[in-house]
Design a protein around this motif. Sequence first.
Motif, PDB file in Angstrom:
ATOM      1  N   TYR A 192      -2.967   3.773  -2.670  1.00 63.00           N
ATOM      2  CA  TYR A 192      -3.215   2.951  -3.822  1.00 63.00           C
ATOM      3  C   TYR A 192      -2.417   1.844  -3.420  1.00 63.00           C
ATOM      4  O   TYR A 192      -1.416   2.051  -2.741  1.00 63.00           O
ATOM      5  CB  TYR A 192      -2.947   3.484  -5.198  1.00 63.00           C
ATOM      6  CG  TYR A 192      -1.756   4.133  -5.654  1.00 63.00           C
ATOM      7  CD1 TYR A 192      -0.674   3.467  -5.919  1.00 63.00           C
ATOM      8  CD2 TYR A 192      -1.455   5.581  -5.288  1.00 63.00           C
ATOM      9  CE1 TYR A 192       0.703   4.018  -5.924  1.00 63.00           C
ATOM     10  CE2 TYR A 192      -0.470   6.281  -5.358  1.00 63.00           C
ATOM     11  CZ  TYR A 192       0.785   5.602  -5.978  1.00 63.00           C
ATOM     12  OH  TYR A 192       2.106   5.945  -6.275  1.00 63.00           O
ATOM     13  N   THR A 193      -2.735   0.707  -3.862  1.00 59.16           N
ATOM     14  CA  THR A 193      -1.891  -0.398  -3.987  1.00 59.16           C
ATOM     15  C   THR A 193      -1.241  -1.280  -5.215  1.00 59.16           C
ATOM     16  O   THR A 193      -1.762  -0.896  -6.232  1.00 59.16           O
ATOM     17  CB  THR A 193      -2.810  -1.771  -3.055  1.00 59.16           C
ATOM     18  OG1 THR A 193      -3.699  -1.954  -4.048  1.00 59.16           O
ATOM     19  CG2 THR A 193      -3.361  -1.185  -2.042  1.00 59.16           C
ATOM     20  N   PHE A 194      -0.197  -1.802  -4.970  1.00 58.12           N
ATOM     21  CA  PHE A 194       0.251  -2.891  -6.292  1.00 58.12           C
ATOM     22  C   PHE A 194       0.844  -3.869  -5.477  1.00 58.12           C
ATOM     23  O   PHE A 194       1.251  -4.160  -4.301  1.00 58.12           O
ATOM     24  CB  PHE A 194       1.400  -1.977  -7.016  1.00 58.12           C
ATOM     25  CG  PHE A 194       2.739  -1.607  -6.227  1.00 58.12           C
ATOM     26  CD1 PHE A 194       3.687  -2.555  -6.346  1.00 58.12           C
ATOM     27  CD2 PHE A 194       2.869  -0.512  -5.284  1.00 58.12           C
ATOM     28  CE1 PHE A 194       4.821  -2.321  -5.672  1.00 58.12           C
ATOM     29  CE2 PHE A 194       4.039  -0.161  -4.828  1.00 58.12           C
ATOM     30  CZ  PHE A 194       5.117  -1.082  -4.756  1.00 58.12           C
TER      31      PHE A 194
ATOM     32  N   THR B 220      -7.379   3.744 -11.112  1.00 56.39           N
ATOM     33  CA  THR B 220      -6.999   2.365 -11.005  1.00 56.39           C
ATOM     34  C   THR B 220      -6.694   1.887 -12.552  1.00 56.39           C
ATOM     35  O   THR B 220      -7.250   2.183 -13.464  1.00 56.39           O
ATOM     36  CB  THR B 220      -8.322   1.345 -10.645  1.00 56.39           C
ATOM     37  OG1 THR B 220      -8.629   1.703  -9.273  1.00 56.39           O
ATOM     38  CG2 THR B 220      -7.931  -0.237 -10.764  1.00 56.39           C
TER      39      THR B 220
ATOM     40  N   ILE C 172      -1.376  -0.027 -10.869  1.00 57.85           N
ATOM     41  CA  ILE C 172      -1.867   0.186  -9.381  1.00 57.85           C
ATOM     42  C   ILE C 172      -3.668   0.022  -9.308  1.00 57.85           C
ATOM     43  O   ILE C 172      -4.216  -0.132 -10.133  1.00 57.85           O
ATOM     44  CB  ILE C 172      -1.746   1.507  -8.863  1.00 57.85           C
ATOM     45  CG1 ILE C 172      -2.199   2.359  -9.966  1.00 57.85           C
ATOM     46  CG2 ILE C 172      -0.204   1.793  -8.961  1.00 57.85           C
ATOM     47  CD1 ILE C 172      -2.323   3.972  -9.321  1.00 57.85           C
TER      48      ILE C 172
ATOM     49  N   TYR D 234       4.490  -0.635 -11.900  1.00 54.56           N
ATOM     50  CA  TYR D 234       3.498  -1.623 -11.501  1.00 54.56           C
ATOM     51  C   TYR D 234       1.992  -0.985 -11.759  1.00 54.56           C
ATOM     52  O   TYR D 234       1.814   0.249 -11.831  1.00 54.56           O
ATOM     53  CB  TYR D 234       3.551  -1.765 -10.087  1.00 54.56           C
ATOM     54  CG  TYR D 234       4.890  -2.556  -9.614  1.00 54.56           C
ATOM     55  CD1 TYR D 234       4.610  -3.699  -9.599  1.00 54.56           C
ATOM     56  CD2 TYR D 234       5.654  -1.901  -9.011  1.00 54.56           C
ATOM     57  CE1 TYR D 234       5.807  -4.654  -9.227  1.00 54.56           C
ATOM     58  CE2 TYR D 234       6.862  -2.590  -8.631  1.00 54.56           C
ATOM     59  CZ  TYR D 234       7.061  -3.837  -8.655  1.00 54.56           C
ATOM     60  OH  TYR D 234       8.322  -4.631  -8.571  1.00 54.56           O
TER      61      TYR D 234
ATOM     62  N   THR E 110       0.763  -1.130  -0.116  1.00 55.95           N
ATOM     63  CA  THR E 110      -0.100  -0.024   0.179  1.00 55.95           C
ATOM     64  C   THR E 110       0.899   1.121  -0.044  1.00 55.95           C
ATOM     65  O   THR E 110       1.812   1.170   0.890  1.00 55.95           O
ATOM     66  CB  THR E 110      -0.823   0.125   1.278  1.00 55.95           C
ATOM     67  OG1 THR E 110      -1.475  -1.020   1.194  1.00 55.95           O
ATOM     68  CG2 THR E 110      -1.683   1.047   1.114  1.00 55.95           C
TER      69      THR E 110
END
Length: 165
Positions: free
Chosen positions: A136-138, A100, A128, A126, A90
């Motif tokens: 945001y996440t990856f 996204t 995301i 990446y 995260t």
Amino acid sequence: MATFATGKYALAICDRCGQQYKFSQLQQEWNGLKTCPECFEPKHPQLDPRYHSADAQALEWTRPARTETIVPIILDLNPLTVTQGSSLITVFEDSHGRTTGDTVRFRDGLGGFGITANNINYDLGYTIAVVDDNNYTFTVNTDIATGNGTIGGGSISAGPVVIQP
């Protein structure tokens, strides 16, 4: 070529008041009337306005609006949060404005908790998934976190995969 008499004894009638005066006393007004000194009216300044050039319609040296290039943004200290046993990371980036599916490349990130710096700073970036306005996440490619905590260091940046000159 015609010659005219001086008219030193000639008489004339004022066009405004109708009285008789010596011809040499009458003055011609701006509208063509011959008037006596008492009836003479000078032309009002508003009847003869000053010359003004037209308003400018365009600027001489115009340029089209430029589109700002996307540049890397330096993140806060240790903005990456890892969870033990997971490869999901995260990222905290204040008001990131990302969506996204965007591809983000991290630069100068430091590793920790089993996640290597080379894996964080992956050259292709990446994809995301946005969590909220600030996070945001990856998912990293090969590493799995060995503990819970924050990593990344103090000079990590997030930006496009290719930086335009």
